[in-house]
Design an enzyme around this catalytic site. Structure first.
Site, PDB file in Angstrom:
ATOM      1  N   SER A 140      23.416  22.329  95.171  1.00  0.00           N
ATOM      2  CA  SER A 140      23.410  21.944  96.572  1.00  0.00           C
ATOM      3  C   SER A 140      24.430  20.807  96.776  1.00  0.00           C
ATOM      4  O   SER A 140      24.434  19.827  96.029  1.00  0.00           O
ATOM      5  CB  SER A 140      22.015  21.487  96.950  1.00  0.00           C
ATOM      6  N   GLY A 141      25.279  20.945  97.734  1.00  0.00           N
ATOM      7  CA  GLY A 141      26.278  19.905  98.016  1.00  0.00           C
ATOM      8  C   GLY A 141      27.561  20.075  97.231  1.00  0.00           C
ATOM      9  O   GLY A 141      28.462  19.246  97.308  1.00  0.00           O
ATOM     10  N   THR A 165      29.168  26.177 101.124  1.00  0.00           N
ATOM     11  CA  THR A 165      29.284  26.587 102.527  1.00  0.00           C
ATOM     12  C   THR A 165      30.709  26.362 103.030  1.00  0.00           C
ATOM     13  O   THR A 165      31.281  27.203 103.726  1.00  0.00           O
ATOM     14  CB  THR A 165      28.268  25.806 103.382  1.00  0.00           C
ATOM     15  N   ASN A 207      23.185  16.450 100.523  1.00  0.00           N
ATOM     16  CA  ASN A 207      24.209  17.038 101.366  1.00  0.00           C
ATOM     17  C   ASN A 207      23.828  16.845 102.827  1.00  0.00           C
ATOM     18  O   ASN A 207      22.746  17.204 103.243  1.00  0.00           O
ATOM     19  CB  ASN A 207      24.307  18.538 101.019  1.00  0.00           C
ATOM     20  N   SER A 218      23.271  20.519 104.507  1.00  0.00           N
ATOM     21  CA  SER A 218      22.826  21.422 103.456  1.00  0.00           C
ATOM     22  C   SER A 218      22.229  22.694 104.072  1.00  0.00           C
ATOM     23  O   SER A 218      21.437  22.628 105.010  1.00  0.00           O
ATOM     24  CB  SER A 218      21.776  20.713 102.602  1.00  0.00           C
ATOM     25  N   SER A 219      22.670  23.843 103.536  1.00  0.00           N
ATOM     26  CA  SER A 219      22.119  25.103 104.055  1.00  0.00           C
ATOM     27  C   SER A 219      20.723  25.250 103.505  1.00  0.00           C
ATOM     28  O   SER A 219      20.520  25.230 102.299  1.00  0.00           O
ATOM     29  CB  SER A 219      22.970  26.282 103.582  1.00  0.00           C
ATOM     30  N   GLY A 233      22.012  26.308  96.532  1.00  0.00           N
ATOM     31  CA  GLY A 233      22.336  26.072  95.128  1.00  0.00           C
ATOM     32  C   GLY A 233      21.111  25.692  94.300  1.00  0.00           C
ATOM     33  O   GLY A 233      20.032  25.419  94.829  1.00  0.00           O
ATOM     34  N   GLU A 265      18.533  23.681  92.465  1.00  0.00           N
ATOM     35  CA  GLU A 265      18.028  22.370  92.880  1.00  0.00           C
ATOM     36  C   GLU A 265      16.992  21.838  91.894  1.00  0.00           C
ATOM     37  O   GLU A 265      16.104  22.569  91.463  1.00  0.00           O
ATOM     38  CB  GLU A 265      17.373  22.473  94.266  1.00  0.00           C
TER      39      GLU A 265
HETATM   40  N1  ADP Z   1      36.900  21.736 100.406  1.00  0.00           N
HETATM   41  C1  ADP Z   1      36.318  20.663 100.940  1.00  0.00           C
HETATM   42  N2  ADP Z   1      37.073  19.737 101.579  1.00  0.00           N
HETATM   43  C2  ADP Z   1      36.498  18.684 102.127  1.00  0.00           C
HETATM   44  N3  ADP Z   1      35.205  18.424 102.089  1.00  0.00           N
HETATM   45  C3  ADP Z   1      34.373  19.264 101.454  1.00  0.00           C
HETATM   46  C4  ADP Z   1      34.895  20.443 100.869  1.00  0.00           C
HETATM   47  N4  ADP Z   1      33.880  21.127 100.335  1.00  0.00           N
HETATM   48  C5  ADP Z   1      32.762  20.411 100.597  1.00  0.00           C
HETATM   49  N5  ADP Z   1      33.062  19.305 101.269  1.00  0.00           N
HETATM   50  C6  ADP Z   1      32.140  18.259 101.719  1.00  0.00           C
HETATM   51  O1  ADP Z   1      30.945  18.422 101.021  1.00  0.00           O
HETATM   52  C7  ADP Z   1      29.868  18.620 101.895  1.00  0.00           C
HETATM   53  C8  ADP Z   1      28.896  19.596 101.316  1.00  0.00           C
HETATM   54  O2  ADP Z   1      29.491  20.851 101.252  1.00  0.00           O
HETATM   55  P1  ADP Z   1      28.662  22.169 101.503  1.00  0.00           P
HETATM   56  O3  ADP Z   1      29.612  23.263 101.488  1.00  0.00           O
HETATM   57  O4  ADP Z   1      27.791  22.020 102.655  1.00  0.00           O
HETATM   58  O5  ADP Z   1      27.782  22.239 100.195  1.00  0.00           O
HETATM   59  P2  ADP Z   1      26.783  23.364  99.760  1.00  0.00           P
HETATM   60  O6  ADP Z   1      26.883  24.443 100.757  1.00  0.00           O
HETATM   61  O7  ADP Z   1      27.253  23.768  98.417  1.00  0.00           O
HETATM   62  O8  ADP Z   1      25.496  22.738  99.721  1.00  0.00           O
HETATM   63  C9  ADP Z   1      30.463  19.117 103.177  1.00  0.00           C
HETATM   64  O9  ADP Z   1      29.686  18.711 104.257  1.00  0.00           O
HETATM   65  C10 ADP Z   1      31.816  18.410 103.178  1.00  0.00           C
HETATM   66  O10 ADP Z   1      31.697  17.131 103.711  1.00  0.00           O
HETATM   67 MG    MG Z   2      25.548  25.194 101.903  1.00  0.00          MG
END
Ligand code: ADP
Ligand code: MG
Length: 1019
Positions: free
Chosen positions: A103-104, A108, A153, A156-157, A383, A385
């Protein structure tokens, strides 16, 4: 391009030396610190969350990655998306993009980047753009309702999402299907410290205008809502109000109607308000504790908003109806139970609302049946957790991740190695951790944890979480990946991290201790029937539709499947789906726990790389072959690269492939399996692709050339044919016209000639001839009249009368003159015919005189009317003279008295001149003696003057005797007659014409005669 050139560390871990954990981490760290967040392991992309916006996205980069092949540019998520999209479009292979990570870790975000890339490069057009918009706009809506701030996060989804984007054969998007997995609905009623409820609640309160808030009976302040964590109502860098507007407009774009949006917000508000329904203890007479609603206002408002009787709702919240076969028993719920019921209702409403939204979106983006499509699936699932207190949700989430890891292992490590064996490719086996055993532990149909849980839920008798745990402990006491206080050996007795009600599973990604509390409940996922029935009774159409089981007619005693079973089956479906597609991996790594940019937590990353099996991945990759394909499609794709196999190849597929690769000198780069060709390096494949691209261009040019040639030739031939046709037609027409003209002319001429002939024959019958006939007739009659008139009016026949009547018309003029001439000639002829011989003689003489003297001699006209007597001296009565004439010469032609001019003095003397047929005799008048006798043949000529005088000179020839004395100069009164007769006598006598000279100036010649001019006689 050299992969190592200008790169930070190695861009592809396959090239890492030495291949150990530490250099691998170092490489990732080095790259991360240089803001190179992407690294490859072959075609697997590793993405380390940068926690900052990097300037490596956007249209410019999309365009760049679109034009280059995978290894030509720096590792990038766009490159991976490009490979997947091109493979989908050009090779007709369904794709799936598996994004995994904690997660994070950035899953996404990665899925959004992939989607935006695909949206940017796939087809264009109004229809396509609207589909793209709908697909892209589904994100903010789902994020608002399904994402929340967690400790790890901020966005977070809290649900799993798998999105199939469907394309047509050209690669233009047609639509899609979204599948959602297990929303973390417990969050609706309770959040961990430092976390928030789902974004939509905060967005609604912050973004709705006053009017909407009133309509929903809400207050703007989040602190007024029990379900919203009081401590964290805001998230840094997140503008809830603006996001609310974005969500509203996204819903409109997707196709939600105004009313639908309103309904969705009402149900959302209902959940919030439900949280504020406070329940109080109530004691019943029978001593059983019961509950009631503390403040009726909230329930009242809910009732008003969704069209529900508030008492009914209260009843449903505070009591429970138990139905047995025979009777219905209503039991009161105590406060705890009522609160549980309330929360269950709120969670259920919310999760059902979320499902409804997903379905509604699917309805908008769905593709019509029957269209042939290719699919690209993007999986962004929660992810792995490990929380402090892990419950049922974490259990299923981790199970899902375990399954995904299994997909990865199956598809990359296991499947790959097995394939080498199958294909008979020499191979050194790489050891890796196969998590199949853990998956089995959880999902085994008879002996898995989920099966046990279901069994426990269905089992009659006293069932609790602890009986469930006991069961597990009993069953898995010897399992390597299962631990609990009971099954532990002595060492773990003192493990404080594990409570009595806990069990622990050694997941591929680490050990997780789960608390079995409420496992049974959550698995049952039952909502008291009273509540669903109450909801169904609501007038609110959306709310009502969320609870179809509340319809008494629909009520069935059959238990709905448990949450665990549902999840397991949806995971199984997902796996099946993923296995059927070409996988593309994005492995997201979280560099630190604090969402801090630039921070690379070595240990954290080490754990992740370990459980993600990156090292094994690299090993397999290195030892193996990057690409394989069955001989037939491979040959089909690349046979155009060899002259032996193109355009026709009659041998086997494998031989064909060998031929192609041999011709390209690539035999050392590949291995030939039993059914497949294995290519070691991706570069070889890219080389092949590049060669194919160039060859295709050549072939396209060839086809174009042939086609253009053919087109020009046929066009030319057509033109030529047309030209010949046109000219033949033209010539034909010309000749025809000419012929027609000639024919017409000939016919015309013929007609004229015939006409002319006919007219000639028939003119008389023609009316037009009448004028001519008339004219001729008139002319004839006039002529007749003229001639008859003339006949009657002829002038006298006297030849001297030259009168002649004038012509009555001008056109008779010539004829009249002719007639006059004719008449005159006739008159003369008649006159002549009537003359006697004598008269003829006289006239002959006159004629002769006229010929000699007319218009020459002035005295001639006087002589004309006087008849020639010849004898002017009375010869008859003078015998003397008669004697003189000699007798023999016939009668005397002329006898006259003339004057002889004396040549000496000019004096005149009278003489009688006698002219006979042979002589001129001059006789002395007095003596009547012949003085001179001149023979006519001695007379050489006569000269006279042109005047009226009678003087003439008689020239004698010199040889004569008389003539020797010279010419005679004589004067006669009848000069004309005399000379005429002399002329005739000479002519008769000598047959010579006597020269008669008429002159104005003359002189007598020879002799002694003086020459004197002769002028007009003065005397
Ligand atoms: N490629 C990227 N560029 C900039 N920031 C990113 C990138 N990927 C993730 N982040 C940062 O990390 C945070 C968490 O990413 P997210 O995709 O929501 O994580 P996950 O879906 O894996 O839990 C996002 O809100 C963003 O701020
Ligand atoms: Mg996500």
């Amino acid at each position: 391009m050299n992969l190592l050139e200008g790169s930070v560390g190695v861009e592809d871990l396959v090239l890492l030396e030495p291949l150990e954990q530490e250099p691998l981490l170092k490489n990732l760290q080095l790259r991360y610190e240089s803001k190179e967040i992407y690294t490859y392991i072959g075609n697997v992309l590793i993405s380390v969350n940068p926690y900052q916006q990097l300037p490596i996205y956007g249209p410019e980069f999309i365009a760049k990655y679109q034009d280059y092949t995978f290894y030509e540019l720096k590792p990038h998520i766009y490159a991976l998306a490009n490979v997947a999209y091109q493979s989908l479009r050009d090779r007709d292979r369904d794709q799936c993009i598996l994004i995994t990570g904690e997660s994070g870790a950035g899953k996404t975000e990665a899925s959004k980047l992939v989607m935006s890339y695909v949206a940017a490069v796939c087809g264009k057009g109004e229809q396509v753009n609207s589909v793209k918009e709908q697909l892209l706009q589904s994100n903010p809506v789902l994020e608002a309702f399904g994402n929340a701030k967690t400790i790890r996060n901020n966005n977070s989804s809290r649900f799993g999402k798998y999105m199939d984007v469907e394309f047509d054969f050209k690669g233009s998007p047609l639509g899609g299907v979204i599948t959602n997995y297990l929303l973390e609905k417990s969050r609706v009623v309770k959040q961990l410290k430092g976390e928030r409820n789902f974004h939509i609640f905060y967005q609604l309160l912050a973004g709705a205008d006053a009017h909407l808030l009133t309509a929903l009976k809400l207050e703007r302040d989040t602190s007024g809502y029990a379900y919203l964590n009081q401590k964290v109502s805001r998230v840094d860098g997140m503008d809830d109000a603006a996001n609310f507007k974005a969500v509203q407009s996204a819903m409109t774009v997707i196709g939600f109607s105004e009313e639908e949006i309103q309904r969705v917000l009402e149900v959302t508000a209902l959940v919030l308000k439900l949280g504020n329904v406070e329940l109080a203890d109530e004691f019943q007479a029978n001593g059983v504790s019961a509950s009631s609603i503390r403040d009726g206002k909230g329930v009242q408002e809910i009732g008003e908003m969704v069209g529900l009787n508030s008492e009914e709702l209260e009843k449903a919240l505070c009591s429970r109806t138990m139905k047995t076969a025979k009777e219905k028993v209503v039991t009161a719920l105590n406060v705890i139970q009522a609160q549980y019921a309330r929360d269950a209702l709120a969670k259920n409403i919310y999760s059902r609302l979320f499902n409804w939204i997903v379905n509604r979106i699917n309805e908008s983006i769905k593709v019509g049946v029957g269209e042939k499509k290719k699919v690209m699936g993007v999986l962004d699932i929660y992810g792995f957790e490990i929380l402090e207190d892990n419950s049922f949700e974490q259990f299923v989430i981790n199970y899902c991740n375990e399954k995904l890891q299994q997909v990865f292992i199956e598809m990359t490590l296991k499947e790959e190695q097995e394939e080498y064996e199958r294909e008979g490719i020499p191979w050194t086996k790489v050891d890796y951790f196969d998590n199949g055993i853990i998956c089995n532990l959880i999902e085994h149909n008879q002996r898995g944890i989920l099966a046990m849980l279901d069994e426990e839920c269905l089992r009659p008798g006293v069932v609790s979480d602890s009986t469930f745990l006991a069961k597990l402990n009993q069953l898995f006491s010897k399992h390597d990946h299962y631990e609990s206080k009971v099954t532990q050996n002595a060492q773990r007795q003192y493990d404080h991290t594990m409570g009595l009600s806990c069990f622990r599973i050694c997941h591929y990604a680490g050990k997780v201790t789960y608390n079995v509390n409420s496992f049974i409940d959550k698995n049952n996922d039952l909502l008291f029937r009273d509540l669903s029935q109450a909801m169904w009774k609501a007038q609110h159409p959306l709310l009502r539709s969320l609870f179809p089981e509340g319809d008494p007619k629909q009520a069935s005693l059959k238990r709905p499947p448990t949450a665990g079973a549902q999840f397991k089956s949806s995971v199984a479906t997902l796996m099946k789906n993923l296995y059927s597609k070409n996988p593309n991996y994005i492995r997201c790594i979280k560099p630190n726990e604090h969402q801090q940019r630039g921070q690379f937590s070595w240990d954290l990353v080490a754990i992740q790389t370990q459980y993600l099996g990156l090292l094994e991945n690299v090993r397999v990759r290195r030892a193996g072959y990057a690409y394989r394909q069955r001989y037939e499609p491979f040959l089909e794709r690349y046979r155009l690269l060899s002259r032996s196999t193109w355009p026709r190849w009659n041998g086997g597929d494998r031989e064909g492939v060998e031929k192609v690769l041999g011709d390209l000198n690539l035999s050392s780069e590949v291995a030939f399996g039993k059914t497949k060709i294995f290519i070691r390096s991706p570069r070889t494949l890219f080389f092949l692709e590049e060669q194919r691209r160039l060859r295709l261009q050549q072939l396209a040019t060839l086809i174009q050339k042939v086609y253009r040639g053919w087109r020009c030739r046929t066009h030319y031939q057509l033109m030529r044919k047309s030209q010949i046709l046109i000219s033949s037609w033209f010539r034909g027409t010309m000749q025809k016209q000419r012929y027609e003209k000639m024919k017409a002319s000939a016919v015309l001429i013929q007609a004229f000639v015939r006409g002319w002939k006919a007219r000639k024959n028939y003119r008389k019958y023609f009316r037009s001839g009448a004028a001519l006939t008339l004219a001729n007739f008139i002319y004839m009659s006039m002529t007749q009249k003229f001639l008859l008139g003339l006949k009657n009016n002829l002038p006298s026949t006297n030849i001297l009368d030259r009168t002649w009547p004038a012509a009555p018309y001008r056109y008779f003029h010539t004829a009249n003159q002719e007639l006059q001439k004719l008449f005159y000639h006739w008159k003369c002829k008649r006159f002549r015919d009537r003359l006697s011989l004598k008269q003829v003689e006289i006239l002959k003489e006159k004629l002769c005189a006229s010929e000699l003297f007319k218009d020459k001699k002035a005295s001639y006209p006087q002589s004309v009317p006087i008849p020639f007597h010849g004898d002017y001296i009375g010869l008859q009565g003078n015998p003397k003279l008669q004697k003189l004439k000699g007798g023999a010469e016939g009668p005397i032609l002329m006898a006259e008295t003339v004057k002889k001019v004396n040549r000496g003095n000019g004096k005149t003397s009278s003489r009688t001149l006698l002219l006979t047929k042979g002589h001129v005799i001059l006789i002395d008048t007095k003596s009547s003696q012949a003085r001179t006798v001149i023979a006519l043949d001695n007379v050489a000529g006569v000269s006279v003057t042109s005047f009226k005088d009678g003087l003439f000179s008689l020239h004698l020839s010199e040889i004569s005797s008389v003539g020797s004395k010279g010419d005679f100069l004589l004067v006669s009164e009848h000069l004309i007659e005399l000379l005429t007769k002399m002329y005739q006598a000479v002519l008769d006598a000598t047959q010579k014409q006597l020269p008669v000279t008429v002159t104005e100036k003359w002189c007598a010649v020879r002799g002694q005669w003086p020459v004197f001019p002769v002028g007009p006689p003065s005397c």
